[in-house]
Structure formats: C-alpha cells, structure tokens
Design an enzyme around this catalytic site. Structure first.
Site, PDB file in Angstrom:
ATOM      1  N   LYS A 127       0.804  -1.219   0.000  1.00  0.00           N
ATOM      2  CA  LYS A 127       0.000   0.000   0.000  1.00  0.00           C
ATOM      3  C   LYS A 127       0.839   1.273   0.000  1.00  0.00           C
ATOM      4  O   LYS A 127       0.391   2.312  -0.510  1.00  0.00           O
ATOM      5  CB  LYS A 127      -0.968   0.001   1.194  1.00  0.00           C
ATOM      6  CG  LYS A 127      -2.062  -1.057   1.074  1.00  0.00           C
ATOM      7  CD  LYS A 127      -3.067  -0.947   2.205  1.00  0.00           C
ATOM      8  CE  LYS A 127      -4.189  -1.958   2.041  1.00  0.00           C
ATOM      9  NZ  LYS A 127      -5.240  -1.797   3.076  1.00  0.00           N
ATOM     10  N   ASP A 160     -10.313   2.382   1.276  1.00  0.00           N
ATOM     11  CA  ASP A 160     -10.477   1.982   2.675  1.00  0.00           C
ATOM     12  C   ASP A 160     -11.168   3.078   3.480  1.00  0.00           C
ATOM     13  O   ASP A 160     -12.008   2.802   4.344  1.00  0.00           O
ATOM     14  CB  ASP A 160      -9.119   1.680   3.311  1.00  0.00           C
ATOM     15  CG  ASP A 160      -8.542   0.350   2.877  1.00  0.00           C
ATOM     16  OD1 ASP A 160      -9.334  -0.545   2.530  1.00  0.00           O
ATOM     17  OD2 ASP A 160      -7.311   0.208   2.888  1.00  0.00           O
TER      18      ASP A 160
END
Length: 279
Positions: A68, A105
């Site tokens: 990420k 997210d």
C-alpha cells in the site's frame, strides 16, 4: 470480438484474500462476462515489474499488504485521499496507460458506519497505530470528528499518530497501550490491531457500550466484538469494511453503478463459512 478486461488483487501472502470472491460476484451480478479478477502473490521487489507488464486489457488492481505504501513512487498520480494517509489500495489504469492511485479503505469505513446509522462521532478512540489506524483517522475526519484518543505501544507510534492527526486537522491525544481499557468508554471505538491483540480487553467492556468498529474479519467474532455485542453494543466488523471498499473498487474499475453490495456480502460470508468448516 469482445476484448476481455482484467483486474486483480496483489499482495504477499495473498491466498487468504476474499477480493476475488467479492469482485467476481459483482461481475456476475452486473453481467460483465468478459471481466476477470485474479490474485497474484507480489511483494515489494516484484511490484514495479508487475505494473510494467500491464497492457490495455487491464482496468485496475487492488493492493493489500505490504504494497500500500511501496506502490507510491511507481504511480503517475494519486488522489487527495491517498495524500492524506500515504497509502494506496486501488490502482486504476487509464485509457492512455497512466496508473492512478486511490484509497477506498477510507470511504469504505465511513460507508460501513453509515450503514449502521453512524454518521458522526464527537469523540472516538483508536486502538493501534499502523496504516489502518491512519485510514481510521482520515475516516473520522470526514465524519467531522475533531477529538481522537489513540492507544499505542511505543513513543515512535505515538509521534506518528500525532503527525497524521495534524495532516488531517484532528486533535489526536496518544495514550500508552497498557491503559487501552479506558478506550472502551468512548462512544466510538475503532480497533485496528492484529488478531488476538485486543482479547485481554474483552473483560473491560462497559455495561452500556457504544459502537465498536473492529477491522478484523477472520477469526470472527473477535473476543472483544463478542463481549461488546453481548452487552448490547453496536458492532461493525471487518467484513463490512472489506465489502464496502470493494464495492467502490468495482464501481471505479468497471464504471458500473451501483455495485451489488448485498450479493457481494453474502458471497463473502459463504466463503468465510466454508473456510471455518475446513479448520
């Protein structure tokens, strides 16, 4: 002849990922028979090569740990959401071959909470201080929260959470982990810790708990979530987050809205049940 469109989830390890179940279910429900979604075990050292191999048939990628943040220097552009937390979980490949980074997210967290009727929290407590905790801070900022207490295990983590708070316009007070039981009195508690890390806190759940958002989905329920729910508190789980962030990815990659959230959740629940039966 129709050109097949490809998407996938990358990470290492990746065998546990439910993303293929979620995305394939969405494609099936949306009638996207020419779309495929696979998983690839890719670590930081192999990421640049993988991204360079993508051709025009690729629509996008989902990224999980440890990619990420490793992907950031490999992208052509990123959204403001990514800049706020320096983490990417979605890569979109544009028609001209550019790779754009985004993060679902954060809106996935707010969507999961909103689904349970939670749209605002004047004060919140965050358990943990990793990348997911940073996303939690960003989600809280979007909800208008300005006062957050983070319970952390080291001074370095405390400093990091303070910096994230400054970037997001939040007042983040950090408290040592050994006092984490105090967090459970907050109206909203977001647990971002690994499996079993909060087990010892379960016996400290107050008689009238507020809302617990536990980002884990396996094993589920966590001991903390079980005790919380047994005392009448509202629990939002990691599967809720996983589904809602995947819904946004499907919509972004395919351009089709709305993604079939209920079918995706049901498919993920069946997959988790099947795994449990194999254990």
């Amino acid at each position: 002849m129709t050109t097949r469109r490809h998407a996938a989830v990358l990470g290492s390890p990746i065998t546990h990922s439910l993303s293929p179940v979620l995305h394939r279910t969405a494609y099936r429900e949306l009638g996207l028979d020419d779309w495929t979604y696979d998983s690839h075990d890719v670590d930081e050292s192999a990421l640049e090569s993988f991204l360079g191999s993508l051709d025009d048939s690729w629509a996008g990628l989902s990224l999980t740990m440890p990619l990420k943040r490793a992907v950031l220097p490999l992208l052509d552009s990123v959204t403001d959401t990514v800049r706020s937390v320096q983490a990417v979980n979605t890569v979109l490949r544009t028609a001209d071959g550019r790779k754009e980074g985004d993060n679902t997210d954060i809106p996935g967290m707010t969507s999961a909470l909103r689904e349970r009727g939670i749209t605002h929290a004047g004060h919140a407590a965050v358990l943990g201080a990793g990348a997911t905790a940073a996303s939690a801070l960003a989600a809280l900022a979007r909800m208008g929260t300005r006062d957050v207490t983070a319970y952390v295990r080291s001074e370095a983590r405390a400093a990091e959470m303070g910096r994230w708070g400054e970037r997001l316009g939040l007042t983040v007070r950090t408290v040592a982990w050994h006092r984490a039981a105090h967090a459970l009195n907050a109206p909203l508690v977001i647990s971002t810790t690994p499996a079993r890390a909060t087990d010892a806190l379960a016996d400290s759940v107050p008689d009238k708990p507020g809302v617990l958002f536990d980002v884990l989905y396996s094993p589920w329920p966590t001991r903390l979530a079980h005790h919380w729910q047994s005392r009448g508190g509202t629990v939002v789980g990691g599967l809720d987050l996983l589904v809602h962030q995947a819904v946004l990815q499907v919509e972004m990659m395919t351009g089709r809205r709305p993604a079939p959230v209920h079918a995706m959740r049901a498919a993920a629940e069946r997959a988790l049940d099947a795994r449990t039966q194999l254990v």
